[in-house]
Design an enzyme around this catalytic site. Structure first.
Site, PDB file in Angstrom:
ATOM      1  N   ARG A 244     -17.035  11.667  -0.115  1.00 48.70           N
ATOM      2  CA  ARG A 244     -18.119  10.731  -0.421  1.00 48.70           C
ATOM      3  C   ARG A 244     -17.540   9.372  -0.775  1.00 48.70           C
ATOM      4  O   ARG A 244     -18.095   8.334  -0.454  1.00 48.70           O
ATOM      5  CB  ARG A 244     -19.030  11.265  -1.543  1.00 48.70           C
ATOM      6  CG  ARG A 244     -20.073  10.239  -1.988  1.00 48.70           C
ATOM      7  CD  ARG A 244     -21.317  10.825  -2.665  1.00 48.70           C
ATOM      8  NE  ARG A 244     -21.049  11.940  -3.541  1.00 48.70           N
ATOM      9  CZ  ARG A 244     -20.481  11.861  -4.748  1.00 48.70           C
ATOM     10  NH1 ARG A 244     -20.121  10.691  -5.236  1.00 48.70           N
ATOM     11  NH2 ARG A 244     -20.285  12.952  -5.463  1.00 48.70           N
TER      12      ARG A 244
ATOM     13  N   TYR B 293     -38.560  -4.555  11.443  1.00 46.76           N
ATOM     14  CA  TYR B 293     -38.619  -3.145  11.823  1.00 46.76           C
ATOM     15  C   TYR B 293     -39.583  -2.427  10.873  1.00 46.76           C
ATOM     16  O   TYR B 293     -39.538  -2.641   9.655  1.00 46.76           O
ATOM     17  CB  TYR B 293     -37.202  -2.575  11.711  1.00 46.76           C
ATOM     18  CG  TYR B 293     -37.115  -1.095  11.916  1.00 46.76           C
ATOM     19  CD1 TYR B 293     -37.296  -0.549  13.173  1.00 46.76           C
ATOM     20  CD2 TYR B 293     -36.846  -0.242  10.852  1.00 46.76           C
ATOM     21  CE1 TYR B 293     -37.211   0.806  13.372  1.00 46.76           C
ATOM     22  CE2 TYR B 293     -36.756   1.130  11.044  1.00 46.76           C
ATOM     23  CZ  TYR B 293     -36.942   1.645  12.306  1.00 46.76           C
ATOM     24  OH  TYR B 293     -36.858   2.992  12.487  1.00 46.76           O
TER      25      TYR B 293
ATOM     26  N   LYS C 185     -28.384   2.466  17.135  1.00 47.66           N
ATOM     27  CA  LYS C 185     -28.854   1.757  18.321  1.00 47.66           C
ATOM     28  C   LYS C 185     -27.665   1.373  19.218  1.00 47.66           C
ATOM     29  O   LYS C 185     -27.011   2.247  19.734  1.00 47.66           O
ATOM     30  CB  LYS C 185     -29.685   0.555  17.887  1.00 47.66           C
ATOM     31  CG  LYS C 185     -30.710   0.893  16.776  1.00 47.66           C
ATOM     32  CD  LYS C 185     -31.775   1.882  17.195  1.00 47.66           C
ATOM     33  CE  LYS C 185     -32.590   2.445  16.049  1.00 47.66           C
ATOM     34  NZ  LYS C 185     -33.248   1.486  15.204  1.00 47.66           N
TER      35      LYS C 185
ATOM     36  N   ASP D 241     -30.423  -8.541   9.476  1.00 43.30           N
ATOM     37  CA  ASP D 241     -30.402  -7.304  10.249  1.00 43.30           C
ATOM     38  C   ASP D 241     -29.988  -7.685  11.667  1.00 43.30           C
ATOM     39  O   ASP D 241     -30.731  -8.351  12.386  1.00 43.30           O
ATOM     40  CB  ASP D 241     -31.799  -6.647  10.232  1.00 43.30           C
ATOM     41  CG  ASP D 241     -31.831  -5.311  10.966  1.00 43.30           C
ATOM     42  OD1 ASP D 241     -31.060  -5.146  11.934  1.00 43.30           O
ATOM     43  OD2 ASP D 241     -32.642  -4.446  10.590  1.00 43.30           O
TER      44      ASP D 241
HETATM   45  C1  LIG Z   1     -33.767   1.459  13.869  1.00 46.67           C
HETATM   46  C2  LIG Z   1     -33.708   0.233  13.069  1.00 46.67           C
HETATM   47  C3  LIG Z   1     -33.492   0.291  11.684  1.00 46.67           C
HETATM   48  C4  LIG Z   1     -33.368   1.604  10.945  1.00 46.67           C
HETATM   49  O1  LIG Z   1     -32.236   2.326  11.325  1.00 46.67           O
HETATM   50  P1  LIG Z   1     -32.152   3.942  11.370  1.00 46.67           P
HETATM   51  O2  LIG Z   1     -30.777   4.162  11.856  1.00 46.67           O
HETATM   52  O3  LIG Z   1     -33.225   4.421  12.306  1.00 46.67           O
HETATM   53  O4  LIG Z   1     -32.383   4.423   9.983  1.00 46.67           O
HETATM   54  C5  LIG Z   1     -33.385  -0.906  10.996  1.00 46.67           C
HETATM   55  N1  LIG Z   1     -33.526  -2.097  11.627  1.00 46.67           N
HETATM   56  C6  LIG Z   1     -33.741  -2.185  12.960  1.00 46.67           C
HETATM   57  C7  LIG Z   1     -33.877  -3.513  13.590  1.00 46.67           C
HETATM   58  C8  LIG Z   1     -33.850  -1.022  13.715  1.00 46.67           C
HETATM   59  O5  LIG Z   1     -34.087  -1.112  15.022  1.00 46.67           O
END
Ligand SMILES: *Cc1c(COP(=O)(O)O)cnc(C)c1O
Length: 378
Positions: free
Chosen positions: A46, A98, A195, A170
């Site tokens: 961890r 998001y 992603k 982000d």
């Molecule tokens: C998918 C996504 C998230 C969240 O991520 P997870 O891996 O699904 O928890 C946050 N911001 C954006 C822009 C995303 O596309």
């Protein structure tokens, strides 16, 4: 090392790993100590694990940061990030974020006394008008999901700095391959590694990267205490994904540009939102801060009937949530990614019953377009 090379070679020091070209998976929860008060550098996974540490070094280097943390999902990263703040703190957020981020802020973080204003962060004056003594950060997503608004990272970072606030970006949609917010003045970058970084629709992951040693240390403490860390195997999968990031991003972008132009000329398509089109209202800002436009397109069709036909008719493209993988995916923000937003807000943001979001994969563009043509009913 240039970014393409960095993606492939990561932070590999093969001397430490018996010459292994692919960094090994250290599938161990705990590590033995050589003697009293001694450590190999690893105690318990961890806190840190060699495979995850290696991935974190790659991410820090790609984003020009001093430290990166690898989480079990993007939302785990966002949740840990909120632990930097204390009750009463105010954060200005891009209104078109998001859906999960918005759900976290509105339902969980407010319970902990944090205050949020959701606004169009493309409009600097609007952002400025919301700053108060309690404002501690601006959280931007650029481009936004799903409406593809672009915010000026340099100008917002300068505004934030002048007001002793943090700028958080982000960077999921463009990845460090096309956009490096820390180099433009931001303090913290957030990623859903699920992603484009992973890139194969097979692994969940999240990242926080910062260029401040002080913030890095605070986040590391929160991380080891709250524990949403990425497993050794998943760390390895994400790093394997990053090795082909440059190639994939170029192909995603090439396909997206082709698909966007094709959609623009289709009789049943009313509007196309892709930041690479000169007709996009933020095209100038995009070209000033990114080296590419990515693979995400949203588009509005003529009727709900057409939406039904498309979602039921695609064969190559999967009707599925998520984005950024090699396979093309199409989703319906109204009922999927953004279903938890109040209806009024969905509509005011342009997320209506005719809007579709397409994550353009790396298949042959002709096949993607043929599938869309058939589904749209040409
Ligand atoms: C998918 C996504 C998230 C969240 O991520 P997870 O891996 O699904 O928890 C946050 N911001 C954006 C822009 C995303 O596309």
């Amino acid at each position: 090392m240039r970014k393409e090379t960095r993606c492939v070679h990561g932070a590999n020091d093969s001397k430490e790993t018996n010459g292994a070209v692919s960094f090994p998976i250290y599938q161990s929860a705990t590590f033995s100590h050589p003697g009293l008060g001694e450590s190999t550098g690893y105690d318990y996974s961890r806190l840190q694990n060699p495979t995850r540490e290696h991935l974190e070094k790659v991410m820090a280097a790609l984003e020009n940061g001093v430290g990166a943390l690898a989480f079990s999902s993007g939302m785990a990263a966002a949740s840990a990030l909120m632990e930097l703040f204390v009750p009463g703190d105010h954060i200005i957020v891009s209104s078109d974020t998001y859906g999960g981020t918005s759900r976290l802020f509105r339902n969980i973080s407010v319970k902990n006394g944090l205050k949020f204003d959701f606004t169009d962060t493309s409009d600097i004056e609007l952002v400025e008008s919301l700053i108060s003594e309690d404002t501690k950060a601006i959280f931007i997503e650029t481009p936004t999901n799903p409406m593809m608004h672009v915010s000026d990272i340099s100008r917002l970072s300068a505004l934030a700095k002048a007001n002793s606030m943090l700028t958080i970006v982000d960077n999921t949609f463009l990845t460090p391959y096309f956009q490096q917010p820390l180099s433009l003045g931001a303090d913290i970058v957030l990623h859903s590694g699920t992603k484009y970084l992973g890139g194969h629709n097979d692994t969940l992951a999240g990242f926080l990267v910062t260029k401040s040693p002080e913030i890095s240390e605070k986040l590391r403490f929160i991380y080891k205490t709250t524990g949403a860390c990425l497993s050794p195997f998943d760390s390895w999968l994400i790093e394997r994904g990053i090795k082909t990031l440059a190639l994939r991003m170029e192909k995603h972008q090439k396909n997206a540009m082709g698909a966007a132009r094709w959609l623009e000329n289709h009789s049943k398509v009313r509007k196309v939102f892709y930041i690479g089109l000169e007709s996009h209202p933020d095209y100038k800002v995009s070209t000033s801060q990114t080296s590419g436009f990515g693979g995400m397109i949203s588009f509005e069709v003529d009727s709900e009937e057409t939406v039904k036909k498309v979602l039921g008719g695609v064969r190559l493209i999967s009707y599925a949530e998520s984005l950024g993988g090699v396979e093309s995916l199409i989703t319906y923000p109204m009922l999927q990614t953004h279903a938890d937003l109040p209806m009024e807000e969905r509509l005011s943001r342009g997320i209506n019953e005719k809007l579709l979001r397409l994550s353009v994969g790396i298949e042959d563009l002709e096949d993607i377009v043929e599938d869309l043509a058939e589904a749209l009913g040409d």
